[in-house]
Design a protein around this motif. Structure first.
Motif, PDB file in Angstrom:
ATOM      1  N   VAL A  56       0.937  -1.016  -0.264  1.00 43.15           N
ATOM      2  CA  VAL A  56      -0.521   0.087  -0.246  1.00 43.15           C
ATOM      3  C   VAL A  56       0.533   1.439   0.507  1.00 43.15           C
ATOM      4  O   VAL A  56       0.712   2.422  -0.418  1.00 43.15           O
ATOM      5  CB  VAL A  56      -1.215  -0.569   1.264  1.00 43.15           C
ATOM      6  CG1 VAL A  56      -1.692   1.363   1.412  1.00 43.15           C
ATOM      7  CG2 VAL A  56      -2.305  -1.114   1.111  1.00 43.15           C
ATOM      8  N   TYR A  60       0.706   3.992  -2.922  1.00 49.24           N
ATOM      9  CA  TYR A  60       0.997   5.635  -2.070  1.00 49.24           C
ATOM     10  C   TYR A  60       1.512   6.586  -3.003  1.00 49.24           C
ATOM     11  O   TYR A  60       1.395   6.909  -3.692  1.00 49.24           O
ATOM     12  CB  TYR A  60       0.488   5.410  -0.512  1.00 49.24           C
ATOM     13  CG  TYR A  60       0.537   6.887   0.003  1.00 49.24           C
ATOM     14  CD1 TYR A  60      -0.637   7.656  -0.071  1.00 49.24           C
ATOM     15  CD2 TYR A  60       1.399   7.802   0.422  1.00 49.24           C
ATOM     16  CE1 TYR A  60      -1.355   8.901   0.552  1.00 49.24           C
ATOM     17  CE2 TYR A  60       1.651   9.015   0.904  1.00 49.24           C
ATOM     18  CZ  TYR A  60       0.270   9.759   1.206  1.00 49.24           C
ATOM     19  OH  TYR A  60       0.584  10.754   1.320  1.00 49.24           O
ATOM     20  N   ILE A 128      -6.800   3.221   4.087  1.00 47.71           N
ATOM     21  CA  ILE A 128      -4.650   2.515   3.218  1.00 47.71           C
ATOM     22  C   ILE A 128      -4.166   4.446   4.468  1.00 47.71           C
ATOM     23  O   ILE A 128      -3.374   3.952   4.690  1.00 47.71           O
ATOM     24  CB  ILE A 128      -5.068   3.881   1.749  1.00 47.71           C
ATOM     25  CG1 ILE A 128      -5.976   2.527   1.173  1.00 47.71           C
ATOM     26  CG2 ILE A 128      -3.695   4.574   1.464  1.00 47.71           C
ATOM     27  CD1 ILE A 128      -6.052   3.642  -0.250  1.00 47.71           C
TER      28      ILE A 128
END
Length: 235
Positions: A56, A60, A128
């Motif tokens: 993640v 990102y 997230i």
């Protein structure tokens, strides 16, 4: 022109309204389905978050700056529409790593677009954000040093204030002495004048020296020739 306004435009508006209504209805169904599966999505997220975190974070870092802000703040629904392409790509990447709920949202975006799915999108962004590393501004060891520097600065400031106060006192003392000097001179002047007056009076009252010795000298001179003249007569 009249035919265009009276016949064509109304039909086009009706088509858009129907299409918008169908899309809105489909979006409502997708949101409802997502909300019903939230419990399962949250449970899966808790189980997989340790394995998902590095993936993640990598995803990102690849997104645009406005999307990063949207992931952290999750406030402006209008920003979803402005960044629809980037958000579509983001959910495709999340679906590829099997992020909980991402595949469901990605399929919904392909049908109705991201603008009508703000609720599932923001719910995914919240998860997230939980996986992103916390930025540490300063190390704990540096905090005491900063405190000591502040104390030293405060002490230096106090010393400067004290020095300034001492300088002011010295200046005031010098000013007082300057003011006292003329006053003392003025007080001493009458006293000196008063002391000089008796001395002048005594000098003027003293008798002048007698001039008799000078007068006697000629008398003696006159008597001397007289004696000399008398001497031959006796012989």
């Amino acid at each position: 022109m009249d035919y265009w306004k009276s016949k064509v435009l109304p039909k086009m508006r009706l088509i858009f309204v129907k299409a918008g209504g169908k899309k809105a209805a489909a979006a409502a169904e997708l949101v409802k389905s997502f909300d019903e599966s939230k419990g399962e999505i949250n449970s899966e997220f808790e189980e997989k978050k340790a394995d998902l975190q590095p993936k993640v974070v990598e995803i990102y870092e690849s997104v645009t700056a406005p999307v990063k802000v949207l992931i952290k703040e999750r406030k402006k629904v209008s920003a979803i529409k402005k960044n629809s392409a980037a958000i579509t790509k983001l959910f495709e990447d999340l679906a590829n790593i099997e992020f909980p709920g991402a595949k469901q949202v990605s399929e919904g975006i392909s049908k109705v677009g991201p603008a009508l799915l703000s609720s599932p999108i923001f719910a995914t962004f919240e998860k997230i954000a939980k996986l992103l590393p916390v930025v540490v501004e300063e190390t704990p060891k540096e905090a005491p040093a900063a405190t000591e520097e502040k104390k030293d600065e405060a002490a230096a400031a106090e010393e400067k204030k004290e020095e300034a106060a001492d300088e002011e006192k010295k200046e005031e003392a010098v000013e007082d002495k300057k003011e006292e000097a003329p006053a003392a001179a003025e007080e001493a002047a009458p006293a000196a004048t008063a002391a000089a007056e008796p001395a002048a009076e005594e000098t003027s009252a003293a008798p002048a020296p007698e001039a008799e010795p000078e007068a006697a000298a000629p008398a003696e001179a006159e008597s001397a020739p007289a004696t000399a003249e008398e001497t031959p007569k006796a012989a």
